[in-house]
Design a protein around this motif. Structure first.
Motif, mmCIF file in Angstrom:
data_model
loop_
_atom_site.group_PDB
_atom_site.id
_atom_site.type_symbol
_atom_site.label_atom_id
_atom_site.label_comp_id
_atom_site.label_asym_id
_atom_site.label_seq_id
_atom_site.Cartn_x
_atom_site.Cartn_y
_atom_site.Cartn_z
ATOM 1 N N LYS A 227 0.863 -1.173 0.000
ATOM 2 C CA LYS A 227 0.000 0.000 0.000
ATOM 3 C C LYS A 227 0.901 1.224 0.000
ATOM 4 C CE LYS A 227 -3.739 0.132 2.391
ATOM 5 N NZ LYS A 227 -4.675 0.174 3.547
ATOM 6 N N VAL A 228 0.788 2.049 -1.043
ATOM 7 C CA VAL A 228 1.726 3.149 -1.251
ATOM 8 C C VAL A 228 0.970 4.451 -1.463
ATOM 9 C CG1 VAL A 228 3.669 3.987 -2.637
ATOM 10 C CG2 VAL A 228 3.305 1.519 -2.383
ATOM 11 N N ALA A 229 1.462 5.528 -0.849
ATOM 12 C CA ALA A 229 0.987 6.873 -1.149
ATOM 13 C C ALA A 229 2.070 7.599 -1.931
ATOM 14 C CB ALA A 229 0.670 7.635 0.129
ATOM 15 N N PHE A 230 1.663 8.457 -2.846
ATOM 16 C CA PHE A 230 2.624 9.273 -3.591
ATOM 17 C C PHE A 230 2.170 10.723 -3.510
ATOM 18 C CE2 PHE A 230 5.488 10.908 -6.634
ATOM 19 C CZ PHE A 230 6.477 9.964 -6.830
ATOM 20 N N LEU A 231 3.068 11.580 -3.000
ATOM 21 C CA LEU A 231 2.762 12.993 -2.795
ATOM 22 C C LEU A 231 3.517 13.829 -3.825
ATOM 23 C CD1 LEU A 231 3.344 13.068 1.091
ATOM 24 C CD2 LEU A 231 1.297 12.303 -0.146
ATOM 25 N N GLY A 232 2.790 14.522 -4.696
ATOM 26 C CA GLY A 232 3.417 15.371 -5.704
ATOM 27 C C GLY A 232 3.369 14.745 -7.089
#
Length: 289
Positions: free
Chosen positions: A3-8
């Motif tokens: 489970k990954v979040a990517f900011l930008g």
């Protein structure tokens, strides 16, 4: 799958986050300060969107970021609704922003205190490298944390290496930018000289690129430079941001960077020509004005 979040989701982050879905098969949630950009990404790749960095980071195994500068990075990590307050114990924050070694060490300390990991992992390869998933990633941090991050980073990297403790990735990216600055200036002067000498520039480069003068810049930029085309690529204003980080660090560690300082001044002249968003190869335009 993680489970990954990517900011930008800029020109680098948008395709990088996409590769996490397409190549890595990860479950990805994205955040961008312009919500429409996040929606466009989700429409294309099928991931989820979040309204804040904290919302994006909640419950994730990994949180990746690729934003503009130190202040932007602090905003999405430590600011109101920042990711750090929402990250679970044992998670890992991977920062792909080109920023200072100082902020990398600051965030590493904050992450350790909060019970999760941090890797500074600036990238090289430009927009094309991001879109094709062949970036070079320079990392700093704890070896165990790096070992966990490396398979996820592999979704958009062809080279990934741990260079030392927190901040080492950023310091290595500074070396990268210092080398590029000198190379582009040398290539600009070489092409300028060849033109003044009445030589066929493409024939000259085709010859010398098979010898010791060969470089990525020479192979990939000489034709557009010879044609005076600069409306693409890595922007001059971004390079000046990176070189300012290099020069600030050199004042701290005592390194002498006379060529870097000179090329930064040349880029300032290019900006005055209207070239803030021109590719860095536009140093030639300064010689031909």
């Amino acid at each position: 799958m993680a489970k990954v979040a990517f900011l930008g989701l800029g020109v680098m982050g948008f395709p990088m986050a996409g590769h996490l879905v397409k190549k890595g098969g990860h479950e990805v949630t994205v955040y961008n300060r312009t919500p429409a950009k996040a929606k466009a990404w989700a429409d294309q790749f099928g991931g989820k969107t979040a309204a804040t960095p904290a919302e994006a980071a909640t419950g994730q195994d990994f949180v990746m970021a690729c934003v503009g500068n130190d202040n932007d990075l602090r905003s999405v990590t430590l600011g109101p609704d920042g990711a750090f307050a929402a990250m679970k114990a044992g998670a890992l924050f991977v920062d792909h922003t080109t920023a200072s070694a100082e902020v990398a060490r600051e965030l590493d300390a904050a992450a350790v205190k909060a019970g999760f990991g941090f890797i500074d992992a600036p990238v090289s390869g430009g927009q094309a490298g991001a879109e094709n998933g062949v970036l070079t990633v320079m990392c700093g941090g704890d070896p165990a944390a790096y070992a966990r991050a490396e398979p996820v980073i592999a979704s958009y990297a062809r080279m990934c290496k741990l260079l030392g403790p927190a901040g080492s990735g950023q310091l290595t990216k500074m070396v990268n930018q210092i080398c590029i600055a000198g190379l582009v200036q040398g290539l600009s002067e070489g092409i300028h000289f060849a033109k003044k000498a009445g030589l066929d520039v493409n024939a000259v480069i085709d010859t010398i690129s098979k010898g010791a003068a060969q470089s990525w810049q020479m192979e990939n930029r000489h034709k557009t430079m010879n044609d005076g085309k600069y409306d693409f690529g890595f922007a001059v204003e971004w390079m000046r941001k990176d070189l300012s980080i290099c020069l600030a660090e050199s004042r701290r560690n005592g390194a002498s960077l006379p060529v870097t300082a000179l090329v930064d001044a040349f880029y300032a002249e290019v900006e005055k020509l209207g070239g803030r968003r021109w590719d860095t190869s536009s140093l030639l335009a300064r010689l031909e004005r």
